[in-house]
Write a protein that holds these residues in place. Structure first.
Motif, PDB file in Angstrom:
ATOM      1  N   PHE A 224       1.180  -1.327  -0.161  1.00  0.00           N
ATOM      2  CA  PHE A 224      -0.415  -0.042  -0.263  1.00  0.00           C
ATOM      3  C   PHE A 224       0.836   1.472  -0.101  1.00  0.00           C
ATOM      4  O   PHE A 224       1.460   1.454   1.085  1.00  0.00           O
ATOM      5  N   LEU A 225       0.797   1.653  -0.707  1.00  0.00           N
ATOM      6  CA  LEU A 225       1.603   3.011  -1.519  1.00  0.00           C
ATOM      7  C   LEU A 225       0.631   4.478  -0.787  1.00  0.00           C
ATOM      8  O   LEU A 225       0.655   5.256  -2.127  1.00  0.00           O
ATOM      9  N   HIS A 226       0.587   4.390  -0.471  1.00  0.00           N
ATOM     10  CA  HIS A 226      -0.497   6.237   0.213  1.00  0.00           C
ATOM     11  C   HIS A 226      -0.578   6.324   1.678  1.00  0.00           C
ATOM     12  O   HIS A 226      -0.955   5.545   3.043  1.00  0.00           O
ATOM     13  N   ASP A 227      -0.664   7.780   2.364  1.00  0.00           N
ATOM     14  CA  ASP A 227      -1.143   7.758   3.633  1.00  0.00           C
ATOM     15  C   ASP A 227      -2.438   8.956   3.909  1.00  0.00           C
ATOM     16  O   ASP A 227      -2.423   9.358   3.409  1.00  0.00           O
ATOM     17  N   THR A 228      -2.989   7.864   4.062  1.00  0.00           N
ATOM     18  CA  THR A 228      -4.882   8.674   4.225  1.00  0.00           C
ATOM     19  C   THR A 228      -5.340   8.517   5.702  1.00  0.00           C
ATOM     20  O   THR A 228      -4.993   6.774   6.083  1.00  0.00           O
ATOM     21  N   PRO A 229      -6.326   8.860   6.260  1.00  0.00           N
ATOM     22  CA  PRO A 229      -6.875   8.656   7.222  1.00  0.00           C
ATOM     23  C   PRO A 229      -7.885   7.065   6.906  1.00  0.00           C
ATOM     24  O   PRO A 229      -8.061   6.334   8.005  1.00  0.00           O
ATOM     25  N   ARG A 230      -7.942   7.006   6.108  1.00  0.00           N
ATOM     26  CA  ARG A 230      -8.871   5.756   5.475  1.00  0.00           C
ATOM     27  C   ARG A 230      -8.125   4.590   5.838  1.00  0.00           C
ATOM     28  O   ARG A 230      -8.359   3.778   6.059  1.00  0.00           O
ATOM     29  N   ALA A 231      -6.975   4.850   5.793  1.00  0.00           N
ATOM     30  CA  ALA A 231      -5.978   3.487   5.801  1.00  0.00           C
ATOM     31  C   ALA A 231      -5.891   3.578   7.334  1.00  0.00           C
ATOM     32  O   ALA A 231      -5.241   2.055   7.699  1.00  0.00           O
ATOM     33  N   GLY A 232      -6.620   3.940   8.387  1.00  0.00           N
ATOM     34  CA  GLY A 232      -6.658   3.031   9.727  1.00  0.00           C
ATOM     35  C   GLY A 232      -7.921   2.241   9.529  1.00  0.00           C
ATOM     36  O   GLY A 232      -7.287   1.046  10.950  1.00  0.00           O
ATOM     37  N   ILE A 233      -8.292   1.411   8.425  1.00  0.00           N
ATOM     38  CA  ILE A 233      -9.222  -0.131   8.462  1.00  0.00           C
ATOM     39  C   ILE A 233      -8.189  -0.899   8.151  1.00  0.00           C
ATOM     40  O   ILE A 233      -8.281  -2.556   9.017  1.00  0.00           O
ATOM     41  N   PHE A 234      -6.198  -1.074   7.941  1.00  0.00           N
ATOM     42  CA  PHE A 234      -5.031  -1.556   8.243  1.00  0.00           C
ATOM     43  C   PHE A 234      -4.920  -1.516   9.805  1.00  0.00           C
ATOM     44  O   PHE A 234      -4.893  -3.303  10.030  1.00  0.00           O
ATOM     45  N   THR A 235      -5.050  -0.438  10.219  1.00  0.00           N
ATOM     46  CA  THR A 235      -4.184   0.105  11.338  1.00  0.00           C
ATOM     47  C   THR A 235      -5.436  -1.169  12.359  1.00  0.00           C
ATOM     48  O   THR A 235      -4.818  -2.428  13.935  1.00  0.00           O
ATOM     49  N   ARG A 236      -6.657  -0.364  12.151  1.00  0.00           N
ATOM     50  CA  ARG A 236      -7.496  -1.699  13.213  1.00  0.00           C
ATOM     51  C   ARG A 236      -7.495  -3.386  13.477  1.00  0.00           C
ATOM     52  O   ARG A 236      -7.749  -3.681  14.245  1.00  0.00           O
ATOM     53  N   MET A 237      -6.739  -3.806  12.039  1.00  0.00           N
ATOM     54  CA  MET A 237      -6.606  -4.890  11.894  1.00  0.00           C
ATOM     55  C   MET A 237      -5.171  -5.537  12.177  1.00  0.00           C
ATOM     56  O   MET A 237      -4.630  -6.368  12.211  1.00  0.00           O
ATOM     57  N   GLY A 238      -4.759  -4.836  13.108  1.00  0.00           N
ATOM     58  CA  GLY A 238      -3.333  -4.712  13.374  1.00  0.00           C
ATOM     59  C   GLY A 238      -2.333  -5.198  11.812  1.00  0.00           C
ATOM     60  O   GLY A 238      -0.530  -5.623  12.345  1.00  0.00           O
ATOM     61  N   PHE A 239      -2.484  -4.579  10.809  1.00  0.00           N
ATOM     62  CA  PHE A 239      -1.653  -4.573   9.892  1.00  0.00           C
ATOM     63  C   PHE A 239      -1.049  -2.918   9.665  1.00  0.00           C
ATOM     64  O   PHE A 239      -1.611  -1.884   9.978  1.00  0.00           O
ATOM     65  N   ASP A 240       0.496  -2.179  10.329  1.00  0.00           N
ATOM     66  CA  ASP A 240       1.130  -1.264   9.831  1.00  0.00           C
ATOM     67  C   ASP A 240       1.712  -1.101   8.896  1.00  0.00           C
ATOM     68  O   ASP A 240       2.563  -1.921   7.952  1.00  0.00           O
ATOM     69  N   TYR A 241       0.998  -0.526   7.758  1.00  0.00           N
ATOM     70  CA  TYR A 241       0.749   0.319   6.636  1.00  0.00           C
ATOM     71  C   TYR A 241       2.223   1.394   6.523  1.00  0.00           C
ATOM     72  O   TYR A 241       1.973   1.635   5.214  1.00  0.00           O
ATOM     73  N   LYS A 242       2.635   1.520   7.606  1.00  0.00           N
ATOM     74  CA  LYS A 242       3.693   2.898   7.326  1.00  0.00           C
ATOM     75  C   LYS A 242       5.096   2.393   7.559  1.00  0.00           C
ATOM     76  O   LYS A 242       6.565   2.471   7.624  1.00  0.00           O
ATOM     77  N   ALA A 243       5.010   0.152   7.786  1.00  0.00           N
ATOM     78  CA  ALA A 243       6.356   0.012   7.840  1.00  0.00           C
ATOM     79  C   ALA A 243       6.825  -0.944   6.563  1.00  0.00           C
ATOM     80  O   ALA A 243       5.488  -1.080   5.879  1.00  0.00           O
ATOM     81  N   ASN A 244       7.812  -0.917   6.986  1.00  0.00           N
ATOM     82  CA  ASN A 244       8.017  -2.427   5.804  1.00  0.00           C
ATOM     83  C   ASN A 244       7.957  -1.856   3.628  1.00  0.00           C
ATOM     84  O   ASN A 244       6.970  -2.239   3.650  1.00  0.00           O
ATOM     85  N   ASN A 245       7.861   0.077   3.796  1.00  0.00           N
ATOM     86  CA  ASN A 245       7.747   0.412   2.656  1.00  0.00           C
ATOM     87  C   ASN A 245       6.685   0.117   2.010  1.00  0.00           C
ATOM     88  O   ASN A 245       5.608  -0.686   1.248  1.00  0.00           O
ATOM     89  N   GLY A 246       5.289  -0.220   3.251  1.00  0.00           N
ATOM     90  CA  GLY A 246       3.609  -0.520   2.812  1.00  0.00           C
ATOM     91  C   GLY A 246       3.185  -2.046   2.317  1.00  0.00           C
ATOM     92  O   GLY A 246       2.298  -2.288   2.057  1.00  0.00           O
ATOM     93  N   ILE A 247       4.357  -2.882   2.252  1.00  0.00           N
ATOM     94  CA  ILE A 247       3.968  -4.282   2.397  1.00  0.00           C
ATOM     95  C   ILE A 247       3.161  -4.786   3.433  1.00  0.00           C
ATOM     96  O   ILE A 247       3.921  -5.213   4.600  1.00  0.00           O
ATOM     97  N   LEU A 248       1.933  -5.997   3.429  1.00  0.00           N
ATOM     98  CA  LEU A 248       1.370  -6.269   3.955  1.00  0.00           C
ATOM     99  C   LEU A 248       0.651  -7.601   3.142  1.00  0.00           C
ATOM    100  O   LEU A 248       0.766  -8.145   2.667  1.00  0.00           O
TER     101      LEU A 248
END
Length: 337
Positions: free
Chosen positions: A291-315
């Motif tokens: 995932f290559l974007h930073d947006t409040p909507r990406a909170g759906i990943f954080t809620r599920m325990g996925f850190d979209y800001k780490a590892n160059n966005g690789i989930l």
């Protein structure tokens, strides 16, 4: 009892993914009830800005009547906008409404209080958020609030998806905030894998604003494959007006059927995208994503325990988490509705 589930406000096919999954979830949870698809506000779906065009619309939503109406998506800011009259109508005739997989993450405190006052006056049965910021924003105004998940994570469980094979493996590339990137390998001796791909991103072309630069994407280098992998480009904006954009590059795919796009994602080795739901549905289909974007909507990943800001966005997918969250949210819905 008749439950009407909003499933029409598609700014792009990604909205169709989570709304359709939600509809089928409720069909499963309430097999003895009438569960129907309903319309949402036309302006939300078609972004009408012209006053005369807006005046000419026929708002079917205002005439559809159920015992419970379900609204979803990033629409919490529109509660006192395009949804206001419908919510008032629902409550005044003694019916109910609820929000499931809803978002209102980025909002000013004054506007939040305005929406909150309306919710207190016309209280919903239930609010299940899809990101924690929305949950914390609104739990003080909605007594029955649940820290829920985005139903995009449920597509492979709730929808009849299929998969297919090409002559060689492929990955999905899907971008809408910038021009199509060019892909290469970081280390050519290691082959194609999500962690070994260099994404050469291109925000503009000819120094033009992206709004205009995207019309010239056909003039840029055309990449059909990366080593022995096809690059398949998923177009989530459904239109036929700009086919010079839709089909500017090789292996471009667009479909009016939201399941076809999900079948593409399910069949891919992985997904690289700046779209939240392209990556969420990849994880749902047990495929890794970047995932290559930073947006409040990406909170759906954080809620599920996925850190979209780490590892160059690789989930990487975790189906156990999805199973667990589905069970907990299902119980919360059944308790509330």
């Amino acid at each position: 009892m008749k439950i009407i589930v909003e499933n029409s406000t598609w700014n792009n096919v990604g909205d169709g993914w989570y709304q359709s999954a939600l509809y089928n979830l409720l069909k499963q949870l309430y097999p003895n009830y009438e569960v129907k698809m309903g319309e949402g506000p036309i302006r939300r779906a078609f972004k009408i800005r012209n006053a005369k065009q807006f005046e000419n619309r026929f708002e079917m939503m205002e005439y559809q009547k159920g015992d419970v109406h379900i609204f979803s998506g990033p629409m919490m800011k529109e509660i006192v906008g395009d949804y206001k009259s419908k919510i008032i109508e629902i409550k005044e005739r003694g019916a109910e409404y609820a929000f499931i997989s809803a978002s209102g993450a980025k909002i000013t405190s004054s506007f939040l209080n305005e929406i909150g006052s309306f919710l207190e006056k016309y209280p919903p049965l239930f609010l299940s958020s899809r990101d924690e910021q929305t949950y914390h924003n609104f739990k003080g105004f909605v007594k029955n609030s649940y820290n829920g998940i985005c139903t995009a994570f449920l597509v492979d469980k709730m929808l009849p998806l299929d998969s297919f094979e090409m002559d060689k493996p492929f990955f999905v590339s899907s971008f809408y905030r910038e021009l199509e990137p060019y892909y290469s390998l970081i280390d050519r001796t290691k082959g194609v894998s999500l962690g070994n791909i260099k994404v050469d991103r291109k925000e503009t072309y000819l120094n033009l604003n992206f709004k205009y630069a995207r019309h010239f994407n056909f003039m840029r280098p055309k990449q059909e494959s990366l080593e022995d992998y096809h690059v398949v480009r998923l177009i989530q904006e459904i239109n036929s007006r700009f086919n010079h954009i839709n089909f500017a590059l090789p292996n471009s795919f667009v479909s009016f059927n939201p399941l076809s796009s999900l079948n593409l994602i399910k069949s891919a080795e992985f997904v690289i995208s700046d779209r939240v739901h392209a990556c969420a549905t990849a994880l749902a289909c047990n495929r890794p994503a970047q995932f290559l974007h930073d947006t409040p909507r990406a909170g759906i990943f954080t809620r599920m325990g996925f850190d979209y800001k780490a590892n160059n966005g690789i989930l990487y997918p975790n189906l156990e988490i999805i199973d667990d969250e589905l069970e907990k949210m299902s119980q919360a819905i059944l308790k509330a509705i």
